[in-house]
Design a protein around this motif. Sequence first.
Motif, mmCIF file in Angstrom:
data_model
loop_
_atom_site.group_PDB
_atom_site.id
_atom_site.type_symbol
_atom_site.label_atom_id
_atom_site.label_comp_id
_atom_site.label_asym_id
_atom_site.label_seq_id
_atom_site.Cartn_x
_atom_site.Cartn_y
_atom_site.Cartn_z
ATOM 1 N N MET A 92 -11.084 3.255 29.537
ATOM 2 C CA MET A 92 -10.398 4.467 30.043
ATOM 3 C C MET A 92 -10.426 5.884 29.267
ATOM 4 S SD MET A 92 -9.216 3.885 33.062
ATOM 5 C CE MET A 92 -7.792 4.971 33.405
ATOM 6 N N ASN B 90 4.301 4.466 26.293
ATOM 7 C CA ASN B 90 3.851 4.767 27.539
ATOM 8 C C ASN B 90 4.478 4.488 28.558
ATOM 9 O OD1 ASN B 90 3.812 1.939 27.269
ATOM 10 N ND2 ASN B 90 1.711 1.768 27.937
ATOM 11 N N ARG C 47 -0.352 7.676 31.608
ATOM 12 C CA ARG C 47 -0.461 6.503 30.976
ATOM 13 C C ARG C 47 -2.164 6.238 30.698
ATOM 14 N NH1 ARG C 47 3.509 3.512 34.732
ATOM 15 N NH2 ARG C 47 5.459 3.373 33.318
ATOM 16 N N ALA C 48 -2.689 6.811 31.810
ATOM 17 C CA ALA C 48 -4.229 6.572 31.771
ATOM 18 C C ALA C 48 -4.593 7.224 30.366
ATOM 19 C CB ALA C 48 -4.851 7.680 33.164
ATOM 20 N N ALA D 96 6.451 8.438 39.761
ATOM 21 C CA ALA D 96 5.812 7.276 39.230
ATOM 22 C C ALA D 96 4.109 7.549 39.190
ATOM 23 C CB ALA D 96 5.795 5.943 40.134
ATOM 24 N N ARG D 97 3.792 8.661 40.157
ATOM 25 C CA ARG D 97 2.323 9.060 39.976
ATOM 26 C C ARG D 97 2.103 9.875 38.930
ATOM 27 N NH1 ARG D 97 -1.690 9.492 43.990
ATOM 28 N NH2 ARG D 97 -0.560 8.183 45.286
ATOM 29 N N ALA E 150 1.843 7.726 35.880
ATOM 30 C CA ALA E 150 0.441 6.915 35.676
ATOM 31 C C ALA E 150 -0.573 7.734 35.341
ATOM 32 C CB ALA E 150 0.285 6.480 37.303
ATOM 33 N N ARG E 151 -0.580 9.008 35.642
ATOM 34 C CA ARG E 151 -1.527 9.944 35.024
ATOM 35 C C ARG E 151 -1.508 9.905 33.582
ATOM 36 N NH1 ARG E 151 -1.464 13.058 39.476
ATOM 37 N NH2 ARG E 151 0.234 14.350 38.499
ATOM 38 N N VAL F 139 -8.545 4.892 39.032
ATOM 39 C CA VAL F 139 -7.806 6.047 38.594
ATOM 40 C C VAL F 139 -8.625 7.340 38.208
ATOM 41 C CG1 VAL F 139 -6.291 6.674 36.456
ATOM 42 C CG2 VAL F 139 -6.115 4.465 37.258
ATOM 43 N N LEU G 210 6.517 2.466 29.521
ATOM 44 C CA LEU G 210 6.904 0.961 30.256
ATOM 45 C C LEU G 210 8.239 0.751 30.048
ATOM 46 C CD1 LEU G 210 3.889 -1.414 29.420
ATOM 47 C CD2 LEU G 210 4.212 -0.205 31.467
ATOM 48 N N MET H 67 -3.372 0.585 25.926
ATOM 49 C CA MET H 67 -2.470 -0.701 25.339
ATOM 50 C C MET H 67 -2.973 -2.013 25.499
ATOM 51 S SD MET H 67 1.525 -1.127 26.292
ATOM 52 C CE MET H 67 2.481 -2.090 25.117
#
Lengths: 253, 302
Positions: A166, A51, A89-90, A82-83, A86-87, A118, A53, A94
């Motif tokens: 999520m 993901n 990762r949603a 980054a945005r 983030a999308r 989110v 990280l 984890m």
Amino acid sequence: MSAAIEISRVSKSFGFTRVLDDVSLAIPEGSVCVVLGPSGSGKSTLLRCVNHLESVDAGTIEVGGELIGYRRDGDRLHELSARAVARQRARIGMVFQHFNLFLHRTVIENLIEAPLLVRRESKAVAIARAQRLLAQVGLADRAAAWPRELSGGQQQRIAIARALAMEPEVMLFDEPTSALDPELVGDVLQVMKSLARSGMTMMVVTHEIGFAREVADQIVFMDQGRIIESGPPSQVLDAPRHERTSAFLSTVL
Amino acid sequence: MVPEPAAAPLKVVRKRHYGRWCSALVALAVVALMIDSMVRNPNFEWEVVARNLTSDSILAGVGMTIELTFISVVFGFAGGIVLALMRLSANPVLVAVSWTYTWLFRAVPMLVQLFLWYNIAALYPRLALSIPGLGELWSAPTNSVISPFSAAVIALVMHQAAYAAEIVRAGILGVNAGQHDAAQALGLTPFQGFRRVVLPQAMRTILPPAGNEVIGQLKTTAVVSVIALQDLLYSAQIIYQRTYEVIPLLMVATIWYMAMTTLLSIGQFMIERHYGRGAAQQSAMSWQWLARGALPRSGARR
């Protein structure tokens, strides 16, 4: 079956230490992959790369057919904003070794935080799903509790519910029971088993050999940043081909 | 030894803390003597204190002190947050700039800074805003821009920002990295993660030293009297230079500083309680704890 998680030729170094060395792994949709290996073998780092990280130095990782962390343009990979990351990762749940519940939020607030921020869901929708998930992990009566009031096992089940809130396509578990008292491990594993039965794609870093034997479709054994052995539990656990694997199994069993 | 069968439940008799009672009595006696000496000593001139306590010029001074404190705390902490984020960023230039700022403004004494800003015209006689190609858009003699008030505001804000930066940085570093990981893993953007997850938890460690800093700043504003800005202390000085009632007017200033500090402490307590959400048991009101510990317990209470 298509691969839900496709890791191909991933390498990564921290300074001069090579923690991942040309790792490739495909996890089919709806299957459970358990990653075993001694500490420092790179298994948690591999999970955190899925993901984004951690970023990889070489290779690609795809989840649901989508390249994670980068945009391909011909033979170039451009790092995503980054945005955009983030999308991505949603869609990837984890669960951490130390739960990492938001300590300034109650249990129910932990579960609705990301759906509200989110996914921009209405509070009613988010709360309804959160209550359903709390019931699913057996903690329907602790919605108003603070994380610090709960046992480690309860916190980890809340953390699983928070990730599920999520509605992720895949779930990553980073040693989910390693920080728990032995008598609390069972409840968490129970939740993970029923999640696996429900058809969730799962990648699990753990030392729970019993869980691996019962639930895993595929076991991967890592050592010094490489996958040295992989296959179904019957093969890797009962008839390991590699001596490092048998040496490791004899210490944890 | 074999325990007696079906014995009645044993009663616990708490230890009596005679030492606590004795020390409390001694301390109270000392306090009583001090209050008595202050009330009965005519040199305090309490009637002069009472007459000046709410006089117009003193109230105007209180207003100026509050204004300076408010401006320097609000802008100082806003700057402090920016400096702390710069210091924690991945950009080495921002890190160096933030570090240098903090080093510089902590190294120069407040009083020296105040004089420097007040006399900045000696270094830069004119201030101008110009853009290459467009020429000079605005300019003015420095002395028309720098008044005692603006010099005081600049010095206090710059000073406060340097100290606030360190407090905010410590607070952010005090939040477990796992909280940031969890926020990211759930799909929060870095800004959302900072604002909704890291900062609220950092506030718990930021608030006690920040409260200290605000109270300190309230009293630091008294240095502006050296550039003839009429804050609380300077207003009191103006009066006693005329009437020679030095001690009573210093008492007037002291009473106002104490009143404002008390209000700030109460505010700090309430804000801390708000941000203490989810934290382990906050320190209980200490006088209640003392009372519980010192008083002999009745059998009925547990």
